[in-house]
Design a protein around this motif. Structure first.
Motif, PDB file in Angstrom:
ATOM      1  N   UNK A  94      38.243  38.646  30.810  1.00  0.00           N
ATOM      2  CA  UNK A  94      39.196  37.606  31.187  1.00  0.00           C
ATOM      3  C   UNK A  94      39.334  37.528  32.707  1.00  0.00           C
ATOM      4  N   UNK A  95      39.289  38.690  33.367  1.00  0.00           N
ATOM      5  CA  UNK A  95      39.360  38.709  34.836  1.00  0.00           C
ATOM      6  C   UNK A  95      38.179  37.953  35.427  1.00  0.00           C
ATOM      7  N   UNK A  96      36.973  38.233  34.933  1.00  0.00           N
ATOM      8  CA  UNK A  96      35.796  37.563  35.481  1.00  0.00           C
ATOM      9  C   UNK A  96      35.764  36.082  35.117  1.00  0.00           C
ATOM     10  N   UNK A  97      36.286  35.732  33.967  1.00  0.00           N
ATOM     11  CA  UNK A  97      36.396  34.316  33.611  1.00  0.00           C
ATOM     12  C   UNK A  97      37.340  33.608  34.573  1.00  0.00           C
ATOM     13  N   UNK A  98      38.447  34.260  34.914  1.00  0.00           N
ATOM     14  CA  UNK A  98      39.396  33.658  35.847  1.00  0.00           C
ATOM     15  C   UNK A  98      38.791  33.557  37.245  1.00  0.00           C
ATOM     16  N   UNK A  99      38.116  34.594  37.689  1.00  0.00           N
ATOM     17  CA  UNK A  99      37.459  34.557  38.998  1.00  0.00           C
ATOM     18  C   UNK A  99      36.435  33.434  39.031  1.00  0.00           C
ATOM     19  N   UNK A 125      49.342  32.507  41.129  1.00  0.00           N
ATOM     20  CA  UNK A 125      48.099  32.742  40.386  1.00  0.00           C
ATOM     21  C   UNK A 125      47.370  33.950  40.970  1.00  0.00           C
ATOM     22  N   UNK A 126      47.273  33.985  42.291  1.00  0.00           N
ATOM     23  CA  UNK A 126      46.578  35.081  42.958  1.00  0.00           C
ATOM     24  C   UNK A 126      47.380  36.383  42.879  1.00  0.00           C
ATOM     25  N   UNK A 127      48.692  36.265  42.959  1.00  0.00           N
ATOM     26  CA  UNK A 127      49.560  37.436  42.865  1.00  0.00           C
ATOM     27  C   UNK A 127      49.422  38.081  41.488  1.00  0.00           C
ATOM     28  N   UNK A 128      49.432  37.258  40.443  1.00  0.00           N
ATOM     29  CA  UNK A 128      49.303  37.785  39.077  1.00  0.00           C
ATOM     30  C   UNK A 128      47.938  38.453  38.878  1.00  0.00           C
ATOM     31  N   UNK A 129      46.889  37.835  39.406  1.00  0.00           N
ATOM     32  CA  UNK A 129      45.544  38.413  39.288  1.00  0.00           C
ATOM     33  C   UNK A 129      45.478  39.759  39.996  1.00  0.00           C
ATOM     34  N   UNK A 130      46.031  39.836  41.192  1.00  0.00           N
ATOM     35  CA  UNK A 130      45.950  41.084  41.954  1.00  0.00           C
ATOM     36  C   UNK A 130      46.872  42.167  41.384  1.00  0.00           C
ATOM     37  N   UNK A 166      47.561  42.512  38.115  1.00  0.00           N
ATOM     38  CA  UNK A 166      46.913  42.978  36.886  1.00  0.00           C
ATOM     39  C   UNK A 166      45.636  43.759  37.188  1.00  0.00           C
ATOM     40  N   UNK A 167      44.917  43.287  38.220  1.00  0.00           N
ATOM     41  CA  UNK A 167      43.635  43.901  38.594  1.00  0.00           C
ATOM     42  C   UNK A 167      43.596  44.127  40.100  1.00  0.00           C
ATOM     43  N   UNK A 168      44.235  45.190  40.588  1.00  0.00           N
ATOM     44  CA  UNK A 168      44.190  45.441  42.033  1.00  0.00           C
ATOM     45  C   UNK A 168      42.749  45.483  42.526  1.00  0.00           C
ATOM     46  N   UNK A 169      42.475  44.780  43.591  1.00  0.00           N
ATOM     47  CA  UNK A 169      41.122  44.694  44.137  1.00  0.00           C
ATOM     48  C   UNK A 169      40.382  43.452  43.700  1.00  0.00           C
ATOM     49  N   UNK A 170      40.932  42.697  42.747  1.00  0.00           N
ATOM     50  CA  UNK A 170      40.239  41.515  42.222  1.00  0.00           C
ATOM     51  C   UNK A 170      40.124  40.400  43.255  1.00  0.00           C
ATOM     52  N   UNK A 171      41.072  40.310  44.173  1.00  0.00           N
ATOM     53  CA  UNK A 171      40.979  39.251  45.181  1.00  0.00           C
ATOM     54  C   UNK A 171      39.784  39.484  46.098  1.00  0.00           C
ATOM     55  N   UNK A 172      39.454  40.748  46.304  1.00  0.00           N
ATOM     56  CA  UNK A 172      38.241  41.069  47.068  1.00  0.00           C
ATOM     57  C   UNK A 172      37.016  40.543  46.328  1.00  0.00           C
TER      58      UNK A 172
END
Length: 174
Positions: free
Chosen positions: A16-21, A39-44, A46-52
């Motif tokens: 789901x993380x990669x689908x969102x990315x 949106x970005x806050x929730x992603x980060x 749930x998955x710290x480091x995902x914004x990178x």
């Protein structure tokens, strides 16, 4: 600290993380408006480091990871990077939690360290030790990412540099 073979639920969350990315990157490539900050806050969160990953992963890697995760969920092979990434997010989440509670502190009493170890266990169902807490309080080269990658090296028996290269390949310069 032990990370077993990822569960289907963990793999599905990663997919789901990669689908969102992938969706966010495609939206950006089409010139659509930037989503709300939430949106970005929730992603980060749930998955710290995902914004990178959102900013630096090549799009073909994002799509390949999403496909591989779908295959693993369906009973296919679980690639080492999947377990590494699940552990990376868990450890980085714990490191950020510790850092928040020890900000501007370099000398943490033993009782406080023990309290933080118990706190991580209770908050995240993740076992860390006093050394991890101290490494987070005083990260080598000032980077939590380095602390997490070093711990992954210990947990998985793979050099941190190899784990980093597998998890965070860079886009080629154009």
């Amino acid at each position: 600290m032990k990370f077993d073979v990822p569960t289907r639920e963990e793999l599905a969350l990663l997919e789901a993380k990669y689908s969102q990315i992938e969706a966010l990157r495609l939206s950006r490539d089409r010139g659509e408006p930037i989503p709300e900050r939430a949106v970005f806050k929730a992603l980060s969160e749930r998955f710290p480091g995902a914004l990178r990953e959102l900013d630096t992963l090549p799009m073909d890697v994002v799509a390949k990871r999403r496909r591989m995760l779908g295959e693993a969920i369906a009973g296919g092979a679980i690639a080492p990077w999947m377990a590494w990434m699940i552990a990376y997010h868990a450890l980085l989440r714990a490191a950020l939690w510790i850092k928040l509670r020890t900000a501007n502190t370099l000398d943490v009493p033993t009782e406080r360290i023990e309290s933080l170890v118990r706190g991580v266990s209770g908050e995240f169902e993740l076992n860390v030790d006093a050394q991890f807490v101290m490494d987070v309080v005083r990260p080598h080269a000032g980077r939590l990412n380095a602390v997490v990658l070093q711990r992954l090296e210990v947990v998985f028996g793979v050099p941190a540099v190899d784990i980093r290269a597998a998890l965070f390949p860079r886009r080629k310069s154009s």
